[in-house]
Design a protein around this motif. Structure first.
Motif, PDB file in Angstrom:
ATOM      1  N   CYS A 287       0.849  -1.191   0.000  1.00 47.93           N
ATOM      2  CA  CYS A 287       0.000   0.000   0.000  1.00 47.93           C
ATOM      3  C   CYS A 287       0.883   1.238   0.000  1.00 47.93           C
ATOM      4  CB  CYS A 287      -0.898   0.019   1.227  1.00 47.93           C
ATOM      5  SG  CYS A 287      -2.068  -1.337   1.230  1.00 47.93           S
ATOM      6  N   ILE A 288       0.531   2.188  -0.841  1.00 52.73           N
ATOM      7  CA  ILE A 288       1.257   3.451  -0.880  1.00 52.73           C
ATOM      8  C   ILE A 288       0.332   4.532  -0.340  1.00 52.73           C
ATOM      9  CG2 ILE A 288       2.512   5.091  -2.321  1.00 52.73           C
ATOM     10  CD1 ILE A 288       3.032   2.904  -4.320  1.00 52.73           C
ATOM     11  N   VAL A 289       0.756   5.163   0.766  1.00 49.23           N
ATOM     12  CA  VAL A 289      -0.036   6.267   1.329  1.00 49.23           C
ATOM     13  C   VAL A 289       0.741   7.560   1.226  1.00 49.23           C
ATOM     14  CG1 VAL A 289      -1.740   5.472   2.993  1.00 49.23           C
ATOM     15  CG2 VAL A 289       0.672   5.376   3.576  1.00 49.23           C
ATOM     16  N   GLY A 290       0.008   8.642   1.215  1.00 46.39           N
ATOM     17  CA  GLY A 290       0.657   9.945   1.165  1.00 46.39           C
ATOM     18  C   GLY A 290      -0.371  11.003   0.853  1.00 46.39           C
ATOM     19  N   PRO A 291       0.000  12.263   1.110  1.00 50.63           N
ATOM     20  CA  PRO A 291      -0.945  13.347   0.834  1.00 50.63           C
ATOM     21  C   PRO A 291      -1.179  13.477  -0.665  1.00 50.63           C
ATOM     22  CG  PRO A 291       1.221  14.227   1.353  1.00 50.63           C
ATOM     23  CD  PRO A 291       1.296  12.752   1.587  1.00 50.63           C
ATOM     24  N   SER A 292      -2.250  14.161  -1.039  1.00 51.59           N
ATOM     25  CA  SER A 292      -2.511  14.324  -2.473  1.00 51.59           C
ATOM     26  C   SER A 292      -1.375  15.148  -3.079  1.00 51.59           C
ATOM     27  CB  SER A 292      -3.858  14.999  -2.690  1.00 51.59           C
ATOM     28  OG  SER A 292      -3.930  16.190  -1.947  1.00 51.59           O
TER      29      SER A 292
ATOM     30  N   ARG B  37       2.755  -4.504   3.518  1.00 53.37           N
ATOM     31  CA  ARG B  37       3.812  -3.520   3.642  1.00 53.37           C
ATOM     32  C   ARG B  37       3.246  -2.163   3.244  1.00 53.37           C
ATOM     33  NH1 ARG B  37       8.296  -4.300  -0.627  1.00 53.37           N
ATOM     34  NH2 ARG B  37       9.344  -2.290  -0.436  1.00 53.37           N
ATOM     35  N   ILE B  38       3.739  -1.129   3.915  1.00 55.60           N
ATOM     36  CA  ILE B  38       3.244   0.207   3.602  1.00 55.60           C
ATOM     37  C   ILE B  38       4.409   1.112   3.220  1.00 55.60           C
ATOM     38  CG2 ILE B  38       2.134   2.260   4.576  1.00 55.60           C
ATOM     39  CD1 ILE B  38       0.509   0.428   6.276  1.00 55.60           C
ATOM     40  N   LEU B  39       4.219   1.837   2.134  1.00 53.77           N
ATOM     41  CA  LEU B  39       5.175   2.875   1.765  1.00 53.77           C
ATOM     42  C   LEU B  39       4.507   4.217   2.024  1.00 53.77           C
ATOM     43  CD1 LEU B  39       6.546   1.620  -1.690  1.00 53.77           C
ATOM     44  CD2 LEU B  39       7.466   1.197   0.583  1.00 53.77           C
ATOM     45  N   VAL B  40       5.148   5.053   2.837  1.00 51.02           N
ATOM     46  CA  VAL B  40       4.620   6.386   3.065  1.00 51.02           C
ATOM     47  C   VAL B  40       5.411   7.348   2.196  1.00 51.02           C
ATOM     48  CG1 VAL B  40       4.198   8.202   4.759  1.00 51.02           C
ATOM     49  CG2 VAL B  40       3.983   5.799   5.430  1.00 51.02           C
TER      50      VAL B  40
ATOM     51  N   LEU C  93      -2.445  -0.188  15.746  1.00 51.29           N
ATOM     52  CA  LEU C  93      -2.405   1.190  16.231  1.00 51.29           C
ATOM     53  C   LEU C  93      -0.988   1.736  16.253  1.00 51.29           C
ATOM     54  CD1 LEU C  93      -5.109   0.921  19.015  1.00 51.29           C
ATOM     55  CD2 LEU C  93      -5.281   2.096  16.815  1.00 51.29           C
ATOM     56  N   SER C  94      -0.009   0.874  16.601  1.00 51.67           N
ATOM     57  CA  SER C  94       1.367   1.380  16.659  1.00 51.67           C
ATOM     58  C   SER C  94       1.882   1.685  15.254  1.00 51.67           C
ATOM     59  CB  SER C  94       2.272   0.386  17.393  1.00 51.67           C
ATOM     60  OG  SER C  94       2.650  -0.660  16.550  1.00 51.67           O
ATOM     61  N   ILE C  95       1.482   0.863  14.273  1.00 53.85           N
ATOM     62  CA  ILE C  95       1.882   1.148  12.884  1.00 53.85           C
ATOM     63  C   ILE C  95       1.251   2.461  12.427  1.00 53.85           C
ATOM     64  CG2 ILE C  95       1.679   0.378  10.492  1.00 53.85           C
ATOM     65  CD1 ILE C  95       1.714  -2.514  11.583  1.00 53.85           C
ATOM     66  N   LYS C  96      -0.008   2.622  12.785  1.00 52.65           N
ATOM     67  CA  LYS C  96      -0.730   3.823  12.388  1.00 52.65           C
ATOM     68  C   LYS C  96      -0.073   5.069  12.987  1.00 52.65           C
ATOM     69  CE  LYS C  96      -5.377   5.804  12.442  1.00 52.65           C
ATOM     70  NZ  LYS C  96      -6.791   5.569  12.786  1.00 52.65           N
ATOM     71  N   LYS C  97       0.312   4.934  14.277  1.00 51.77           N
ATOM     72  CA  LYS C  97       0.937   6.061  14.972  1.00 51.77           C
ATOM     73  C   LYS C  97       2.246   6.451  14.278  1.00 51.77           C
ATOM     74  CE  LYS C  97       1.902   7.518  19.705  1.00 51.77           C
ATOM     75  NZ  LYS C  97       3.215   7.120  20.260  1.00 51.77           N
ATOM     76  N   ARG C  98       3.011   5.441  13.945  1.00 49.57           N
ATOM     77  CA  ARG C  98       4.298   5.656  13.282  1.00 49.57           C
ATOM     78  C   ARG C  98       4.091   6.398  11.948  1.00 49.57           C
ATOM     79  NH1 ARG C  98       8.769   2.018  12.090  1.00 49.57           N
ATOM     80  NH2 ARG C  98      10.394   3.509  11.482  1.00 49.57           N
TER      81      ARG C  98
ATOM     82  N   ILE D 294       4.091  11.381   8.552  1.00 48.58           N
ATOM     83  CA  ILE D 294       3.334  12.241   7.638  1.00 48.58           C
ATOM     84  C   ILE D 294       3.261  13.656   8.186  1.00 48.58           C
ATOM     85  CG2 ILE D 294       1.013  12.688   6.733  1.00 48.58           C
ATOM     86  CD1 ILE D 294       0.741   9.642   6.414  1.00 48.58           C
ATOM     87  N   ARG D 295       3.024  13.752   9.509  1.00 55.36           N
ATOM     88  CA  ARG D 295       2.944  15.052  10.164  1.00 55.36           C
ATOM     89  C   ARG D 295       4.262  15.814  10.016  1.00 55.36           C
ATOM     90  NH1 ARG D 295       1.028  18.171  14.564  1.00 55.36           N
ATOM     91  NH2 ARG D 295       2.801  18.626  15.887  1.00 55.36           N
TER      92      ARG D 295
END
Lengths: 306, 256
Positions: free
Chosen positions: A75-80, A242-245, A276-281, A286-287
């Motif tokens: 999964c690739i996440v990130g702002p628009s 796996r997540i790519l930010v 939750l810990s993955i989300k927090k990270r 991102i912040r």
């Protein structure tokens, strides 16, 4: 599944315009038994993309490198505007890299092809074709006889739970149902990779949760490589291996984190401590990236004014 | 006899639709007899109906209608086929579009009626001249509708088709044509009425049969009832074809 179509297995496969070893297995109409194909390995090497005319260039992607194993759900996440859709379009072959390379199973990607299935955010079903004809489209293009293509289409429609809507036109289906058809239409080609560009972004929350579970179930049966792009972190953690930010302007990968949550997963896994810990990270990264982007913008506008 | 007593709004609209045409004829009949107008120059529907009957039984109504329809059909099919074919070509090949669009844009606004004298000189008073005029009138409308229709096919659908393995040579038949169809049909329908305008001009300029030709002859003989009957027949044919076209379009594009 498959019993109704066994006769098709005896049919010699017609000449195929896109040679793919698995097409014969497709024509047998057996779905879901062909586990873990050893293909769908993607390698992105030092990829940079520059948009715009000379003199007004814009660096969209800045030296991104990562590899995806066959069968991995990434999964690739990130702002628009971070270029996550651009990376997907590179793999799909819609756009060409300015620098670096994108390969699928060792072969450089130069144009779109049926080995890479795509599901878009906006409805992309062919409105003039019935649901069944939409799903049968890929196999038909690969050279299958119409009846074999329709037979396969019916099986994949059953897989997404829409067999009874096979004769409908897309406009009569809800957004969620249309996306399920789009997923079936992409998977019926047995692609090495399934590319999903915020596929559930336009759906309401309940439908989206249901679609996420459906997708995971289908993926467990098909074991194809998936690249799933979203701006929603929950949506990324829930199905992903796996997540790519990514960060924005220029687009870079700032975090590459495995999701070791047990499978099969259901939506209540979002209360799991590991989740939750993955989300927090991810949120922290991102912040931090957004703040530094703001700072860079502020500096840029200051230097413009002085 | 129970009069229409509509109880719902939908019922009211239905009743109004039913009485629309009879009401028109009733008012026409009344006005003709009222003395406000010259009854000879403005004959009532009863006189027009008589003339129509006369035309059908002792005249050449069938021949006239047949000739008029055949001219429209032949000219229309030629013009529409050419318009769709060249519209696809100019939409797909920018070089061809650059070459043809400027000249088409100059030729397009010339009213087909203005071409009648020169077409008579070139092709004489026979059928080919009439086919040509209608072809001309239909071609440009269909060409421009097809050109823009093909260009406006949703790029997302093209991408989806590419990702599903569509070979380039099948893109036209699988994506561009069905995607352009709604635009093409608007062009085809508009040009159907344009074809009728042009038919009238072509027949008035010289023919041996045809509905507009009959109106012209009736004019020379001051048979005003027959003139109006001719108008009624033109209206009916044109409306009938349009209705049939609409039904066909709705069937072909039932996915919309």
């Amino acid at each position: 599944m498959g019993a109704a179509c066994d006769a098709v297995a005896l049919m010699p496969a017609p000449p195929v315009t896109v040679p793919r070893a698995t097409l014969a297995a497709d024509a047998s109409c057996r779905v879901g038994y062909d586990l873990a194909p050893a293909r769908g390995a993607i390698e992105i090497n030092n990829l940079s993309i520059i948009f715009g005319q000379p003199g007004k260039e814009f660096l969209a992607i800045d030296r991104v490198s990562f590899a995806i194993k066959p069968g991995e759900f990434i999964c690739i996440v990130g702002p628009s505007g971070c270029g996550k859709s651009t990376i997907l379009n590179m793999v799909a072959g819609f756009e060409r890299p300015t620098e670096g390379s994108v390969t699928l199973d060792g072969v450089a990607i130069t144009k779109p092809g049926a080995d890479r299935g795509m599901v878009f955010q906006q409805p992309s079903l062919f409105p003039w074709k019935t649901v069944r004809a939409n799903v049968a489209y890929g196999p038909r293009m690969a050279g299958l006889l119409d009846r074999d293509a329709y037979c396969l289409a019916d099986q994949y429609l059953e897989m997404v739970g829409l067999a009874q809507f096979a004769g409908n036109y897309p406009k009569t289906l809800s957004g969620g149902m249309q996306q399920r058809v789009a997923i079936a239409r992409a998977l019926v080609n047995r692609p090495s990779v399934l590319l999903m560009d915020e596929p559930f972004g336009a759906l309401d929350a309940q439908t989206r949760a249901m679609m996420q579970e459906t997708l995971l179930r289908i993926w467990a049966d098909n074991k194809t490589t998936v690249i799933f792009v979203t701006h929603d972190i929950d949506e990324a953690i829930f199905p992903g291996d796996r997540i790519l930010v990514m960060s924005a302007s220029p687009g870079r990968v700032v975090l590459d984190i495995p999701v070791t949550l047990r499978r099969p997963r259901s939506t209540d896994i979002s209360l799991d401590r590991l989740f939750l810990s993955i989300k927090k990270r991810c949120l922290e990264i991102i912040r931090r990236e957004i703040l530094s982007a703001f700072e860079r913008q502020a500096q840029a506008s200051e230097s413009n004014h002085s | 006899m129970v009069a229409f007593v509509p109880t719902t709004r939908a019922g009211l609209y239905r009743s109004l639709r039913i009485i629309s045409i009879p009401l028109f004829f009733a008012i026409w009949e009344l006005v003709s007899h009222s003395g406000i107008v010259n009854e000879f120059l403005f004959p009532p529907p009863s006189v027009v109906a008589e003339a129509l009957f006369e035309w059908a039984v002792h005249g050449h109504l069938l021949l006239d209608v047949g000739m008029s329809i055949s001219r429209v059909v032949v000219g229309y099919i030629l013009g529409a086929t050419l318009g769709v074919a060249i519209g696809i070509a100019t939409a797909r090949y920018p070089a061809l579009s650059s070459l043809l669009t400027p000249i088409f844009q100059v030729l397009r606004p010339i009213p087909p009626i203005a071409l009648v004298p020169i077409v008579i000189l070139w092709l004489g008073l026979n059928e080919s001249g009439k086919y040509f005029l209608i072809l001309w009138a239909v071609f440009f409308t269909v060409w421009i509708a097809t050109h823009f229709g093909v260009q406006r096919v949703d790029p997302l659908l093209i991408r989806a088709a590419q990702a599903l393995g569509t070979p380039e040579h099948r893109m036209l038949r699988e994506m561009l044509l069905p995607g352009a169809l709604p635009y093409v049909f608007v062009g085809l329908r508009t040009s159907l009425s344009v074809a009728f305008y042009t038919l009238v001009a072509a027949e008035l300029a010289g023919a041996f049969a045809g509905v507009a030709y009959r109106i012209d002859i009736a004019h020379e003989n001051l048979r005003i009832g027959l003139m109006m009957a001719g108008l009624v027949v033109l209206g009916l044919i044109s409306a009938g074809l349009d209705l049939a076209f609409e039904g066909w379009a709705r069937h072909v594009m039932r996915w919309r």
